[in-house]
Motif scaffolding. Structure first.
Motif, PDB file in Angstrom:
ATOM      1  N   LEU A 151       5.125   1.985  -9.271  1.00  0.00           N
ATOM      2  CA  LEU A 151       4.702   0.590  -9.269  1.00  0.00           C
ATOM      3  C   LEU A 151       5.779  -0.383  -9.708  1.00  0.00           C
ATOM      4  O   LEU A 151       5.631  -1.588  -9.539  1.00  0.00           O
ATOM      5  CB  LEU A 151       3.474   0.413 -10.172  1.00  0.00           C
ATOM      6  CG  LEU A 151       2.250   1.238  -9.781  1.00  0.00           C
ATOM      7  CD1 LEU A 151       1.176   1.127 -10.853  1.00  0.00           C
ATOM      8  CD2 LEU A 151       1.716   0.795  -8.435  1.00  0.00           C
ATOM      9  N   GLY A 152       6.835   0.120 -10.319  1.00  0.00           N
ATOM     10  CA  GLY A 152       7.896  -0.762 -10.781  1.00  0.00           C
ATOM     11  C   GLY A 152       7.440  -1.748 -11.832  1.00  0.00           C
ATOM     12  O   GLY A 152       7.913  -2.878 -11.888  1.00  0.00           O
ATOM     13  N   GLY A 153       6.496  -1.355 -12.682  1.00  0.00           N
ATOM     14  CA  GLY A 153       6.021  -2.225 -13.745  1.00  0.00           C
ATOM     15  C   GLY A 153       4.964  -3.226 -13.311  1.00  0.00           C
ATOM     16  O   GLY A 153       4.497  -4.027 -14.115  1.00  0.00           O
ATOM     17  N   VAL A 154       4.568  -3.204 -12.046  1.00  0.00           N
ATOM     18  CA  VAL A 154       3.552  -4.125 -11.537  1.00  0.00           C
ATOM     19  C   VAL A 154       2.191  -3.463 -11.653  1.00  0.00           C
ATOM     20  O   VAL A 154       2.038  -2.288 -11.330  1.00  0.00           O
ATOM     21  CB  VAL A 154       3.840  -4.479 -10.058  1.00  0.00           C
ATOM     22  CG1 VAL A 154       2.767  -5.382  -9.499  1.00  0.00           C
ATOM     23  CG2 VAL A 154       5.209  -5.114  -9.924  1.00  0.00           C
ATOM     24  N   GLN A 155       1.209  -4.210 -12.125  1.00  0.00           N
ATOM     25  CA  GLN A 155      -0.140  -3.665 -12.195  1.00  0.00           C
ATOM     26  C   GLN A 155      -0.656  -3.427 -10.787  1.00  0.00           C
ATOM     27  O   GLN A 155      -0.208  -4.056  -9.826  1.00  0.00           O
ATOM     28  CB  GLN A 155      -1.058  -4.625 -12.927  1.00  0.00           C
ATOM     29  CG  GLN A 155      -0.686  -4.798 -14.380  1.00  0.00           C
ATOM     30  CD  GLN A 155      -1.595  -5.771 -15.081  1.00  0.00           C
ATOM     31  OE1 GLN A 155      -2.351  -6.506 -14.477  1.00  0.00           O
ATOM     32  NE2 GLN A 155      -1.517  -5.773 -16.397  1.00  0.00           N
ATOM     33  N   GLY A 156      -1.604  -2.529 -10.652  1.00  0.00           N
ATOM     34  CA  GLY A 156      -2.107  -2.231  -9.321  1.00  0.00           C
ATOM     35  C   GLY A 156      -3.535  -1.741  -9.345  1.00  0.00           C
ATOM     36  O   GLY A 156      -4.188  -1.691 -10.390  1.00  0.00           O
ATOM     37  N   ALA A 175     -14.382   4.625 -16.125  1.00  0.00           N
ATOM     38  CA  ALA A 175     -13.173   4.420 -16.930  1.00  0.00           C
ATOM     39  C   ALA A 175     -12.120   3.593 -16.188  1.00  0.00           C
ATOM     40  O   ALA A 175     -11.054   3.332 -16.730  1.00  0.00           O
ATOM     41  CB  ALA A 175     -12.574   5.775 -17.309  1.00  0.00           C
ATOM     42  N   GLY A 176     -12.446   3.147 -14.970  1.00  0.00           N
ATOM     43  CA  GLY A 176     -11.455   2.515 -14.110  1.00  0.00           C
ATOM     44  C   GLY A 176     -11.128   1.061 -14.388  1.00  0.00           C
ATOM     45  O   GLY A 176     -10.233   0.508 -13.765  1.00  0.00           O
ATOM     46  N   GLY A 177     -11.869   0.410 -15.292  1.00  0.00           N
ATOM     47  CA  GLY A 177     -11.549  -0.970 -15.627  1.00  0.00           C
ATOM     48  C   GLY A 177     -11.969  -1.984 -14.578  1.00  0.00           C
ATOM     49  O   GLY A 177     -11.428  -3.085 -14.518  1.00  0.00           O
ATOM     50  N   THR A 178     -12.938  -1.625 -13.746  1.00  0.00           N
ATOM     51  CA  THR A 178     -13.439  -2.548 -12.729  1.00  0.00           C
ATOM     52  C   THR A 178     -14.921  -2.817 -13.012  1.00  0.00           C
ATOM     53  O   THR A 178     -15.543  -2.102 -13.793  1.00  0.00           O
ATOM     54  CB  THR A 178     -13.310  -1.945 -11.313  1.00  0.00           C
ATOM     55  OG1 THR A 178     -14.301  -0.921 -11.145  1.00  0.00           O
ATOM     56  CG2 THR A 178     -11.912  -1.394 -11.066  1.00  0.00           C
ATOM     57  N   PHE A 192       0.838  -1.191   0.000  1.00  0.00           N
ATOM     58  CA  PHE A 192       0.000   0.000   0.000  1.00  0.00           C
ATOM     59  C   PHE A 192       0.876   1.244   0.000  1.00  0.00           C
ATOM     60  O   PHE A 192       1.958   1.252   0.571  1.00  0.00           O
ATOM     61  CB  PHE A 192      -0.898   0.044   1.248  1.00  0.00           C
ATOM     62  CG  PHE A 192      -1.966  -0.994   1.258  1.00  0.00           C
ATOM     63  CD1 PHE A 192      -3.194  -0.735   0.690  1.00  0.00           C
ATOM     64  CD2 PHE A 192      -1.743  -2.238   1.827  1.00  0.00           C
ATOM     65  CE1 PHE A 192      -4.188  -1.694   0.687  1.00  0.00           C
ATOM     66  CE2 PHE A 192      -2.724  -3.203   1.833  1.00  0.00           C
ATOM     67  CZ  PHE A 192      -3.950  -2.937   1.263  1.00  0.00           C
ATOM     68  N   GLY A 193       0.386   2.289  -0.635  1.00  0.00           N
ATOM     69  CA  GLY A 193       1.035   3.587  -0.617  1.00  0.00           C
ATOM     70  C   GLY A 193      -0.046   4.644  -0.454  1.00  0.00           C
ATOM     71  O   GLY A 193      -1.234   4.351  -0.518  1.00  0.00           O
ATOM     72  N   LEU A 194       0.371   5.888  -0.257  1.00  0.00           N
ATOM     73  CA  LEU A 194      -0.587   6.965  -0.036  1.00  0.00           C
ATOM     74  C   LEU A 194      -0.086   8.251  -0.663  1.00  0.00           C
ATOM     75  O   LEU A 194       1.069   8.643  -0.464  1.00  0.00           O
ATOM     76  CB  LEU A 194      -0.787   7.188   1.468  1.00  0.00           C
ATOM     77  CG  LEU A 194      -1.696   8.349   1.867  1.00  0.00           C
ATOM     78  CD1 LEU A 194      -3.152   7.974   1.632  1.00  0.00           C
ATOM     79  CD2 LEU A 194      -1.479   8.718   3.316  1.00  0.00           C
ATOM     80  N   MET A 195      -0.951   8.883  -1.435  1.00  0.00           N
ATOM     81  CA  MET A 195      -0.736  10.251  -1.908  1.00  0.00           C
ATOM     82  C   MET A 195      -1.956  11.038  -1.445  1.00  0.00           C
ATOM     83  O   MET A 195      -3.066  10.757  -1.874  1.00  0.00           O
ATOM     84  CB  MET A 195      -0.611  10.311  -3.430  1.00  0.00           C
ATOM     85  CG  MET A 195       0.687   9.730  -3.950  1.00  0.00           C
ATOM     86  SD  MET A 195       0.853   9.833  -5.747  1.00  0.00           S
ATOM     87  CE  MET A 195       1.209  11.570  -5.960  1.00  0.00           C
ATOM     88  N   ALA A 196      -1.733  11.979  -0.552  1.00  0.00           N
ATOM     89  CA  ALA A 196      -2.830  12.763   0.009  1.00  0.00           C
ATOM     90  C   ALA A 196      -2.823  14.166  -0.579  1.00  0.00           C
ATOM     91  O   ALA A 196      -1.790  14.658  -1.019  1.00  0.00           O
ATOM     92  CB  ALA A 196      -2.700  12.828   1.524  1.00  0.00           C
ATOM     93  N   PHE A 197      -3.979  14.789  -0.560  1.00  0.00           N
ATOM     94  CA  PHE A 197      -4.051  16.178  -0.970  1.00  0.00           C
ATOM     95  C   PHE A 197      -3.376  17.011   0.117  1.00  0.00           C
ATOM     96  O   PHE A 197      -3.569  16.770   1.302  1.00  0.00           O
ATOM     97  CB  PHE A 197      -5.491  16.620  -1.159  1.00  0.00           C
ATOM     98  CG  PHE A 197      -6.229  15.824  -2.212  1.00  0.00           C
ATOM     99  CD1 PHE A 197      -5.608  15.416  -3.376  1.00  0.00           C
ATOM    100  CD2 PHE A 197      -7.552  15.470  -2.023  1.00  0.00           C
ATOM    101  CE1 PHE A 197      -6.280  14.686  -4.338  1.00  0.00           C
ATOM    102  CE2 PHE A 197      -8.234  14.748  -2.976  1.00  0.00           C
ATOM    103  CZ  PHE A 197      -7.604  14.360  -4.140  1.00  0.00           C
ATOM    104  N   THR A 206      -9.045   1.450 -11.228  1.00  0.00           N
ATOM    105  CA  THR A 206      -9.408   2.501 -10.274  1.00  0.00           C
ATOM    106  C   THR A 206     -10.809   2.293  -9.720  1.00  0.00           C
ATOM    107  O   THR A 206     -11.757   2.086 -10.473  1.00  0.00           O
ATOM    108  CB  THR A 206      -9.333   3.887 -10.950  1.00  0.00           C
ATOM    109  OG1 THR A 206      -8.006   4.086 -11.431  1.00  0.00           O
ATOM    110  CG2 THR A 206      -9.690   4.998  -9.982  1.00  0.00           C
ATOM    111  N   TYR A 207     -10.896   2.364  -8.401  1.00  0.00           N
ATOM    112  CA  TYR A 207     -12.173   2.399  -7.690  1.00  0.00           C
ATOM    113  C   TYR A 207     -12.320   3.792  -7.091  1.00  0.00           C
ATOM    114  O   TYR A 207     -11.347   4.377  -6.619  1.00  0.00           O
ATOM    115  CB  TYR A 207     -12.198   1.385  -6.546  1.00  0.00           C
ATOM    116  CG  TYR A 207     -12.258  -0.048  -6.998  1.00  0.00           C
ATOM    117  CD1 TYR A 207     -13.472  -0.679  -7.208  1.00  0.00           C
ATOM    118  CD2 TYR A 207     -11.090  -0.765  -7.197  1.00  0.00           C
ATOM    119  CE1 TYR A 207     -13.522  -2.010  -7.614  1.00  0.00           C
ATOM    120  CE2 TYR A 207     -11.124  -2.091  -7.603  1.00  0.00           C
ATOM    121  CZ  TYR A 207     -12.347  -2.707  -7.804  1.00  0.00           C
ATOM    122  OH  TYR A 207     -12.389  -4.008  -8.200  1.00  0.00           O
ATOM    123  N   VAL A 208     -13.539   4.315  -7.076  1.00  0.00           N
ATOM    124  CA  VAL A 208     -13.805   5.645  -6.525  1.00  0.00           C
ATOM    125  C   VAL A 208     -14.767   5.490  -5.345  1.00  0.00           C
ATOM    126  O   VAL A 208     -15.872   4.973  -5.501  1.00  0.00           O
ATOM    127  CB  VAL A 208     -14.413   6.588  -7.586  1.00  0.00           C
ATOM    128  CG1 VAL A 208     -14.717   7.950  -6.993  1.00  0.00           C
ATOM    129  CG2 VAL A 208     -13.481   6.705  -8.785  1.00  0.00           C
TER     130      VAL A 208
END
Length: 169
Positions: free
Chosen positions: A83-88, A150-153, A23-28, A130-132
């Motif tokens: 991601l280092g080339g790994v899907q996520g 558009a998130g592919g889920t 897990f990682g985090l980018m916050a506003f 992407t999930y929203v």
């Protein structure tokens, strides 16, 4: 913001419940309106992740603006390094629609279309789905639904949580 504790509990619960995931985090940001950092607040990790996320929430509060488009563009531009080339999977959590204008002349952009295009690019270029999820959201859902579609889920609209229990679920 009175619901920051619920956001913290749900994030830490997600991290603690999936020990084999990174897990990682980018916050506003709290202090720079309508900007997004070019590095994650927490890089992808699974070692001591629960403690790392707890310490982050203890030291930070919510941002005052919602630069959704800028955040998606930043993740797209940095996806290979992040991601280092790994899907996520990207979980976009917000309590509001994009509140930031793109700089430059002319009318504000079609934010719903821009969000969807940025999310589609993440999926096509990097395999990031992407999930929203929205919490205590009172804005126009068009932006977030366009992004989710558009998130592919299989979830093609935003997921709404009205209380702490729903957010954690």
């Amino acid at each position: 913001v009175p619901h920051w504790g619920a956001v913290e509990a749900s994030v830490i619960g997600l991290v603690a419940g999936h020990e084999s995931a990174r897990f990682g985090l980018m916050a506003f940001p709290q202090d720079l309106p309508c900007t997004v950092s070019d590095v994650p607040d927490i890089p992808l990790t699974h070692f001591e992740a629960t403690a790392t996320f707890g310490a982050y929430f203890d030291a930070h509060g919510p941002g005052q603006t919602t630069p959704l488009l800028a955040a998606l563009e930043q993740v797209g531009g940095a996806a290979e390094g992040l991601l280092g080339g790994v899907q996520g999977i990207l979980v976009l959590r917000s309590d509001g629609e994009d509140t930031c204008e793109k700089m430059g002349p002319g009318p504000p952009p079609n934010r719903a279309g821009a969000l969807a295009a940025s999310t589609a690019s993440l999926l096509e270029s990097h395999g990031v789905r992407t999930y929203v999820i929205v919490y205590n959201y009172g804005g126009d859902p068009q932006q977030l639904d366009a992004d989710a579609s558009a998130g592919g889920t299989p979830v093609v609209t935003h997921l709404a949580a009205g209380d702490e229990g729903e957010l954690i679920d």
